[in-house]
Design a protein around this motif. Structure first.
Motif, short mmCIF file in Angstrom:
data_model
loop_
_atom_site.label_atom_id
_atom_site.label_comp_id
_atom_site.label_asym_id
_atom_site.label_seq_id
_atom_site.Cartn_x
_atom_site.Cartn_y
_atom_site.Cartn_z
N LYS A 83 0.81 -1.09 -0.13
CA LYS A 83 0.05 -0.13 0.11
C LYS A 83 0.61 1.28 -0.15
N LEU A 84 2.02 1.04 0.72
CA LEU A 84 2.95 2.43 0.83
C LEU A 84 3.19 2.74 -0.52
N LEU A 85 3.85 1.64 -1.23
CA LEU A 85 4.39 1.75 -2.54
C LEU A 85 3.24 2.52 -3.68
N ILE A 86 1.99 2.08 -3.60
CA ILE A 86 0.90 2.59 -4.29
C ILE A 86 0.79 4.05 -4.01
N ASP A 87 0.77 4.56 -2.71
CA ASP A 87 0.85 5.94 -2.17
C ASP A 87 1.81 6.60 -2.75
N LEU A 88 3.06 5.95 -2.66
CA LEU A 88 4.21 6.68 -3.13
C LEU A 88 4.33 7.09 -4.32
N LYS A 89 4.05 6.14 -5.24
CA LYS A 89 3.94 6.22 -6.74
C LYS A 89 2.86 7.31 -6.99
N GLU A 90 1.78 7.39 -6.46
CA GLU A 90 0.67 8.52 -6.55
C GLU A 90 0.91 9.87 -6.47
N GLN A 91 1.98 9.86 -5.49
CA GLN A 91 2.70 11.10 -5.13
C GLN A 91 3.83 11.48 -5.87
N VAL A 93 6.63 9.70 -6.27
CA VAL A 93 7.91 9.44 -5.66
C VAL A 93 8.72 8.38 -6.67
N THR A 94 9.79 8.40 -7.01
CA THR A 94 10.61 7.60 -7.77
C THR A 94 10.88 6.19 -7.19
N ILE A 95 10.25 5.02 -7.83
CA ILE A 95 10.57 3.87 -6.95
C ILE A 95 11.52 3.23 -7.88
N VAL A 96 12.76 2.62 -7.30
CA VAL A 96 13.74 2.01 -7.99
C VAL A 96 13.54 0.42 -7.92
N GLY A 97 13.76 -0.11 -9.04
CA GLY A 97 13.64 -1.50 -9.46
C GLY A 97 12.21 -2.14 -8.79
N GLU A 103 12.94 -14.50 3.19
CA GLU A 103 12.41 -15.22 4.51
C GLU A 103 12.21 -14.08 5.61
N TYR A 104 12.88 -12.97 5.59
CA TYR A 104 12.70 -12.09 6.90
C TYR A 104 11.85 -10.62 6.30
N GLY A 105 11.39 -10.85 5.15
CA GLY A 105 10.46 -9.62 4.79
C GLY A 105 10.68 -9.17 3.62
N LYS A 106 9.91 -8.09 3.09
CA LYS A 106 9.70 -7.60 1.97
C LYS A 106 10.58 -6.23 1.66
N PHE A 107 11.12 -6.02 0.74
CA PHE A 107 11.84 -4.81 0.39
C PHE A 107 11.59 -4.10 -0.94
N ALA A 108 11.88 -2.88 -0.67
CA ALA A 108 11.55 -1.88 -1.93
C ALA A 108 12.36 -0.71 -1.65
N TRP A 109 12.54 0.18 -2.60
CA TRP A 109 13.79 1.11 -2.76
C TRP A 109 13.02 2.35 -3.49
N ILE A 110 13.22 3.47 -3.01
CA ILE A 110 12.61 4.71 -3.40
C ILE A 110 13.88 5.84 -3.51
N ASP A 112 14.84 9.77 -2.29
CA ASP A 112 14.15 11.01 -1.70
C ASP A 112 14.53 12.12 -2.42
N ALA A 113 14.16 13.27 -1.84
CA ALA A 113 14.26 14.50 -2.83
C ALA A 113 15.68 14.89 -3.15
N ASP A 114 16.79 14.26 -2.49
CA ASP A 114 18.24 14.44 -2.83
C ASP A 114 18.72 13.33 -3.81
N ASP A 115 17.66 12.63 -4.32
CA ASP A 115 17.95 11.29 -5.18
C ASP A 115 18.86 10.18 -4.13
N ARG A 116 18.89 10.23 -2.90
CA ARG A 116 19.27 9.39 -2.14
C ARG A 116 18.55 8.21 -2.32
N LYS A 117 19.03 6.76 -2.50
CA LYS A 117 18.43 5.74 -2.27
C LYS A 117 17.94 5.28 -0.92
#
Length: 131
Positions: A83-91, A93-97, A103-110, A112-117
């Motif tokens: 859900k967070l990724l959907i919200d960020l995309k609508e706003q 925000v650049t999603i990377v990959g 086994e320990y969780g889900k990951f995603a990358w975005i 920020d305003a300074d192009d910091r991953k």
């Protein structure tokens, strides 16, 4: 909706990973394994659960932080990553990959305003962090 629930980790580039880990162990008492060090704490809202923060030095030439040219990356623990990724995309925000699941969780990358991953982590099962 509360999006970020804590810091999941601090990752930074260095010239020599082993020498850096050894320096921190010798001078600051931070033991290490292959990935760095995991700091364990209690969840304030649910004290029966532990939370963790990962401290990890990376090789200077790592591509893990790309497309950012920054020397560090912060991992934030989040709830409901999908859900967070959907919200960020609508706003706009650049999603990377593509999001990844382990086994320990889900990951995603975005970026920020300074192009910091920025790494987002939704722990798969909070029981991994119990007592």
């Amino acid at each position: 909706m509360k999006k970020v629930t804590g810091i999941g980790g601090i990752f930074f580039k260095c010239k020599d990973v082993q020498a850096t880990k050894n320096w921190y162990q010798k001078h600051l008492g931070i033991d290490h394994d292959t990935y760095g060090h995991t700091f364990w704490n209690r969840d304030v809202e649910r004290p029966e659960n532990k939370t963790s923060q990962q401290w990890s030095p990376f090789k200077k030439d790592t591509d893990y932080f790309e497309p950012s040219q920054q020397e560090f990356m912060i991992n934030y623990r989040v709830k409901n990553l999908s859900k967070l990724l959907i919200d960020l995309k609508e706003q706009g925000v650049t999603i990377v990959g593509e999001p990844q699941e382990f086994e320990y969780g889900k990951f995603a990358w975005i970026l920020d305003a300074d192009d910091r991953k920025v790494e987002l982590w939704e722990p798969k099962n909070e029981s991994l962090f119990e007592k």
